[in-house]
Design a protein around this motif. Structure first.
Motif, PDB file in Angstrom:
ATOM      1  N   TYR A 122       0.814  -1.216   0.000  1.00 39.00           N
ATOM      2  CA  TYR A 122       0.000   0.000   0.000  1.00 39.00           C
ATOM      3  C   TYR A 122       0.850   1.270   0.000  1.00 39.00           C
ATOM      4  O   TYR A 122       0.355   2.359   0.284  1.00 39.00           O
ATOM      5  CB  TYR A 122      -0.951  -0.007   1.199  1.00 39.00           C
ATOM      6  CG  TYR A 122      -2.090  -0.985   1.014  1.00 39.00           C
ATOM      7  CD1 TYR A 122      -3.185  -0.664   0.228  1.00 39.00           C
ATOM      8  CD2 TYR A 122      -2.044  -2.231   1.614  1.00 39.00           C
ATOM      9  CE1 TYR A 122      -4.230  -1.567   0.052  1.00 39.00           C
ATOM     10  CE2 TYR A 122      -3.082  -3.143   1.457  1.00 39.00           C
ATOM     11  CZ  TYR A 122      -4.164  -2.802   0.665  1.00 39.00           C
ATOM     12  OH  TYR A 122      -5.183  -3.702   0.478  1.00 39.00           O
ATOM     13  N   THR A 129       0.218   7.079   8.750  1.00 36.11           N
ATOM     14  CA  THR A 129      -0.445   7.378   7.488  1.00 36.11           C
ATOM     15  C   THR A 129      -1.879   6.893   7.558  1.00 36.11           C
ATOM     16  O   THR A 129      -2.126   5.744   7.959  1.00 36.11           O
ATOM     17  CB  THR A 129       0.277   6.698   6.312  1.00 36.11           C
ATOM     18  OG1 THR A 129       1.600   7.222   6.218  1.00 36.11           O
ATOM     19  CG2 THR A 129      -0.466   6.933   5.021  1.00 36.11           C
ATOM     20  N   LYS A 131      -5.405   6.337   5.370  1.00 38.32           N
ATOM     21  CA  LYS A 131      -5.952   6.186   4.021  1.00 38.32           C
ATOM     22  C   LYS A 131      -7.451   5.904   4.102  1.00 38.32           C
ATOM     23  O   LYS A 131      -7.926   5.240   5.029  1.00 38.32           O
ATOM     24  CB  LYS A 131      -5.254   5.052   3.270  1.00 38.32           C
ATOM     25  CG  LYS A 131      -3.830   5.379   2.803  1.00 38.32           C
ATOM     26  CD  LYS A 131      -3.222   4.188   2.097  1.00 38.32           C
ATOM     27  CE  LYS A 131      -1.860   4.559   1.514  1.00 38.32           C
ATOM     28  NZ  LYS A 131      -1.970   5.396   0.300  1.00 38.32           N
ATOM     29  N   GLN A 142      -5.190   1.627  -3.909  1.00 37.15           N
ATOM     30  CA  GLN A 142      -4.211   2.070  -2.927  1.00 37.15           C
ATOM     31  C   GLN A 142      -4.829   2.987  -1.862  1.00 37.15           C
ATOM     32  O   GLN A 142      -4.142   3.349  -0.910  1.00 37.15           O
ATOM     33  CB  GLN A 142      -3.078   2.829  -3.631  1.00 37.15           C
ATOM     34  CG  GLN A 142      -2.266   1.982  -4.583  1.00 37.15           C
ATOM     35  CD  GLN A 142      -1.399   0.970  -3.871  1.00 37.15           C
ATOM     36  OE1 GLN A 142      -0.741   1.282  -2.876  1.00 37.15           O
ATOM     37  NE2 GLN A 142      -1.401  -0.261  -4.365  1.00 37.15           N
ATOM     38  N   GLY A 143      -6.119   3.324  -2.023  1.00 37.92           N
ATOM     39  CA  GLY A 143      -6.762   4.206  -1.057  1.00 37.92           C
ATOM     40  C   GLY A 143      -6.376   5.662  -1.269  1.00 37.92           C
ATOM     41  O   GLY A 143      -5.460   5.986  -2.045  1.00 37.92           O
ATOM     42  N   GLU A 144      -7.097   6.565  -0.589  1.00 37.52           N
ATOM     43  CA  GLU A 144      -6.846   8.000  -0.670  1.00 37.52           C
ATOM     44  C   GLU A 144      -6.212   8.473   0.637  1.00 37.52           C
ATOM     45  O   GLU A 144      -6.752   8.220   1.723  1.00 37.52           O
ATOM     46  CB  GLU A 144      -8.147   8.767  -0.921  1.00 37.52           C
ATOM     47  CG  GLU A 144      -8.823   8.421  -2.241  1.00 37.52           C
ATOM     48  CD  GLU A 144     -10.100   9.198  -2.423  1.00 37.52           C
ATOM     49  OE1 GLU A 144     -10.387  10.075  -1.565  1.00 37.52           O
ATOM     50  OE2 GLU A 144     -10.826   8.944  -3.400  1.00 37.52           O
ATOM     51  N   ASP A 145      -5.108   9.161   0.532  1.00 36.18           N
ATOM     52  CA  ASP A 145      -4.405   9.643   1.716  1.00 36.18           C
ATOM     53  C   ASP A 145      -5.135  10.834   2.341  1.00 36.18           C
ATOM     54  O   ASP A 145      -5.722  11.652   1.629  1.00 36.18           O
ATOM     55  CB  ASP A 145      -2.983  10.065   1.358  1.00 36.18           C
ATOM     56  CG  ASP A 145      -2.088   8.874   1.055  1.00 36.18           C
ATOM     57  OD1 ASP A 145      -2.546   7.729   1.260  1.00 36.18           O
ATOM     58  OD2 ASP A 145      -0.958   9.088   0.597  1.00 36.18           O
TER      59      ASP A 145
END
Length: 821
Positions: A122, A129, A131, A142-145
């Motif tokens: 990831y 972090t 996400k 990868q998801g949104e940060d």
């Protein structure tokens, strides 16, 4: 001027020194904290924190194709910023717990070797972090940060709402609409919806309250929440809204009413809406009215004041804790024993009960503190708990009588509620009595729950809370508040669980209606507890003077029941002894009537009764004392058996009458030789020799007499049976009086009366001797026979006494065996 500057410089220097010292102390504490965490627990989060702990095996199933959006923190347990952020993330998970069908929180420790590949997949470069993963995410997502996310719960909550509103299709199926609603939609709302309540929250465009309350009510049925902006003039004018934010309840036909709350804020709206009539959690049955509860529970419903504490709940908790929960531990040892000692010590010190209960706790504590062994049996503990010593005004009522802790069903509330109430009371009592040990009650509670509490998952959760938070308790007041805050954490965690009683939902306590001053808001309307007011409320609510004594059993009845139980127990123990003796009688095949024993025999047999269980066990196995015990059993029978036979003529029948009883009598005489207690083995041996010679002479005389009777004419004889002949073997061992002739019926009555009362011993002995003299005369012994026996017995006794005195003075403890000349 220079002096002033010097003073200013001096003050600045002192301030800088204080700052540096404080900074150094903080650094040292942080180092110790890190060391403690590394040694005590590698991970920052547990299952008690209401978030999902991801592992390589579960990460795909949780993040990929999920029906709810996921917020995941990637952290390293060694990272200082992660450690500082972890309490905020835990509070966030607790704060948005009701949002779970739409969005859920998770965490994964990248410092763990097994999770390293997950964090690499990831693209995690730094810690912590966060996400955001959309619902129905693809395997390659990868998801949104969260870019530069804030370090407070409110800011994080708003970011999550923004992410939800920007969610692409497909929309999370459980998430309600979050956009503002128009008047046209409200006018047709009840045509397409069957909810009982519609809540309209009027607010400004920048406010998040409407969306937050909408998600807070996500898991509740019969209610819907919609957000109305202040620019929606039609609805604002129709309802006459003048304050923003404000909440109105809208019903079919255009009826409406304003929702009254103490403070116009998210928490107050959510609490008030969740308590509306008909509003229940999804999948939970509606609350049962008290009128139906009587037929659905084991006990009748007891009306009570929910804002008060009841002594009946506290005593019921003690009963269940000490008599039920502890009884599962047959042997208590080691740390568990130390925990029990501390627990009972705190109860004896701070329990604000009635005198009889407090006396019992003090008695129990005194006994426990005297135990020097590293283990005790629960059986011994129960003996003290049940007051088998029958101390005055000392008892713990048996059974439970729940009042404030009763539930709508037998499996709801009750003992867990009682445990929380008990320890709240103990912490407040410690505060009010001026205790100097701030952890005395909390540590005893922690150890008891760890070692004895039946719900092991509950014990694990409580241990996690205690491990994290008890270090910060530095006063008795802080102990009171710590227990209160942890109770609310548990309420939040199990709200909506199957164990939640629909009639008593888990809330943050105390609610505004009980303590309005306990609730306040921070800046921007965020809820805040006024801990000074909370402490004042707790000290008043759990004060001993505020505890109600309704539904308590009267102390005199408790003591009377305890005495009755003790009496029944003694009767059961006594009833067990005769049964054992009857079995022993049958095994030895000896049957003797009560009247056949002389008082001296019975008294000696009572003295030989085994004094401990080992002696009793030896006799039951066939020891020498078994026959004597069997005789004693028959002698104490409440309904003695009569063995007297009808009159018989001289001849064959008479020989049948005399044959067996004489043998039984002789056997009894040989087994019971000790008539005169001379406290010496020498004397007993000498006496046995003399008695054997006397018995042999009597047998010869009796044989000659029978031969003479056969040659004579038949004549009427007295009734002879086991009752007379059983005592025949002892005739030559006791002095006789030939001048008295007693009726045999009177003899039986007097012997029976002596067995029942134990009085007039000497007179009964004399009558028994005279009666046996009459039985001897009727068998055919002459006066010469009797005289010889008496003279022989007298001479033997004198000789025995002389030898006893001689050897006592000369040889003391030396035993000499003397034979007759």
């Amino acid at each position: 001027m220079a002096r002033r500057c010097g003073c200013a410089t001096s003050r600045l220097t002192e301030a800088q020194q204080k700052y540096h010292r404080k900074k150094a102390a903080t650094g040292v504490l942080l180092c110790f904290y890190l060391l403690f965490l590394s040694s005590a627990e590698a991970e920052l989060y547990t299952a008690s924190d209401q978030l999902v702990i991801l592992t390589p095996e579960s990460v795909k199933s949780v993040l990929v194709n999920s029906t709810a959006a996921m917020v995941v923190e990637f952290y390293a347990s060694w990272c200082g910023h992660c450690i500082s952020f972890s309490p905020i993330y835990k509070r966030l998970a607790s704060d948005i717990k009701e949002w779970k069908p739409a969005v859920n929180l998770a965490a994964v420790d990248c410092a763990s070797e097994e999770n390293r590949k997950v964090c690499t997949d990831y693209a995690i470069r730094g810690y912590p972090t966060i996400k955001f993963f959309h619902a129905y995410s693809k395997p390659d997502s990868q998801g949104e940060d969260f870019k530069a996310f804030p370090r407070d719960v409110r800011g994080l909550r708003h970011i999550i709402i923004d992410k939800l509103e920007a969610h692409d299709e497909p929309w999370p199926p459980a998430c309600p609409p979050l956009e503002p609603t128009s008047q046209a939609e409200i006018d047709v709302f009840f045509e397409t919806n069957t909810v009982q309540h519609l809540a309209l929250i009027f607010e400004d465009d920048e406010s998040y309250i409407g969306r937050e309350v909408t998600l807070d009510l996500l898991q509740f049925e019969n209610i819907a929440v919609r957000r109305i902006l202040s620019t929606e003039n039609g609805l604002v004018t129709k309802l006459g809204v003048r304050e923003f934010p404000s909440c109105y309840l809208y019903y079919p036909g255009g009826n409406f009413t304003r929702l009254r709350v103490n403070i116009e804020a998210r928490t107050f709206y959510s609490y008030a809406l969740q308590r509306l009539p008909g509003v229940v959690r999804s999948g939970k049955p509606p609350p049962v009215s008290t009128g139906i509860l009587t037929n659905r529970t084991e006990e009748p419903w007891r009306s009570f004041n929910s804002s008060r504490v009841y002594m009946a709940d506290l005593e019921s908790t003690l009963h269940y804790s000490l008599r039920v929960e502890l009884s599962s531990h047959t042997v208590i040892q080691g740390d568990a024993l130390n925990s029990l000692k501390k627990y009972i010590s705190v109860l004896a010190k701070y329990f604000p009960g009635r005198p009889v209960v407090k006396n019992l706790l003090k008695y129990l504590n005194s006994w426990l503190q005297r135990q020097t062994s590293d283990h005790i049996s629960y059986e011994a503990f129960q003996e003290i708990l049940d007051n088998t010593a029958q101390l005055d005004d000392t008892a713990l009522p048996e059974g439970v009588r729940w009042v404030g802790c009763q539930g709508s069903q037998p499996h709801f509330r009750r003992y867990p509620c009682g445990v929380w109430t008990l320890f709240h009371v103990l912490t407040v009592q410690a505060k009010n009595t001026g205790s100097s040990d701030c952890l005395e009650v909390l540590s005893s509670m922690r150890n008891y729950i760890h070692n004895f509490f039946g719900c092991r998952h509950c014990a694990e959760h409580f241990e996690n809370m205690a491990r994290e938070g008890l270090q910060g308790v530095d006063s008795v007041s802080a102990a009171v508040l710590w227990l209160w805050s942890r109770h609310n954490i548990v309420n939040n965690r199990i709200a909506g669980a199957l164990s939640e009683d629909p009639l008593f939902p888990k809330i943050q306590w105390p609610p505004p209606e009980m303590c309005s001053a306990c609730h306040t808001v921070k800046e921007y309307g965020e809820h805040k507890w006024n801990k000074e007011q909370v402490l004042s409320f707790l000290l008043s609510h759990f004060n001993s003077s505020s505890i109600l004594t309704d539904y308590l059993e009267d102390e005199s009845q408790i003591l009377e029941k305890q005495r009755e139980r003790h009496a029944r127990r003694l009767e059961e123990l006594e009833a067990m002894k005769p049964e054992g003796r009857k079995v022993r009688d049958v095994s030895n095949f000896i049957v003797v009537t009560p009247s056949s024993l002389s008082p001296v025999q019975e008294e000696e047999e009572e003295e030989e009764e085994p004094q401990d269980e080992a002696a009793a066990y030896d006799e039951e196995e066939g020891g020498e004392g078994a026959p004597a015990a069997a005789i004693e059993m028959e002698g104490k029978s409440s309904e003695p058996t009569t063995w007297t036979k009808p009159e018989m003529e001289v001849g064959h029948n008479r020989r049948q009458v005399h044959k067996k009883p004489s043998i039984v009598g002789m056997r009894m005489r040989e087994q019971k030789e000790d008539i005169v207690d001379l406290d010496s083995f020498v004397n007993q041996h000498f006496k046995a020799k003399a008695l054997q010679l006397a018995a042999s002479s009597r047998v010869k005389q009796r044989t000659l007499q029978r031969q003479r009777e056969v040659e004579q004419e038949p004549r009427h004889v007295y009734r002879l049976g086991m009752e007379l002949d059983a005592g025949f073997g002892m005739v030559g061992l006791q002095p006789l009086d030939a001048d008295l002739d007693l009726d045999m019926g009177q003899q039986k009555k007097r012997l029976l009366k002596r067995d029942l009362t134990g009085q007039n011993f000497e007179r009964d002995v004399e009558l028994n001797h005279k009666a046996r003299w009459m039985s001897m005369l009727n068998i055919g012994f002459s006066k010469l026979d009797i005289s010889l026996c008496v003279i022989l017995y007298f001479l033997s006794s004198m000789c025995l006494l002389g030898m006893y005195l001689f050897f006592k003075n000369r040889l003391r403890r030396r035993r000499v065996k003397i034979a007759l000349p």
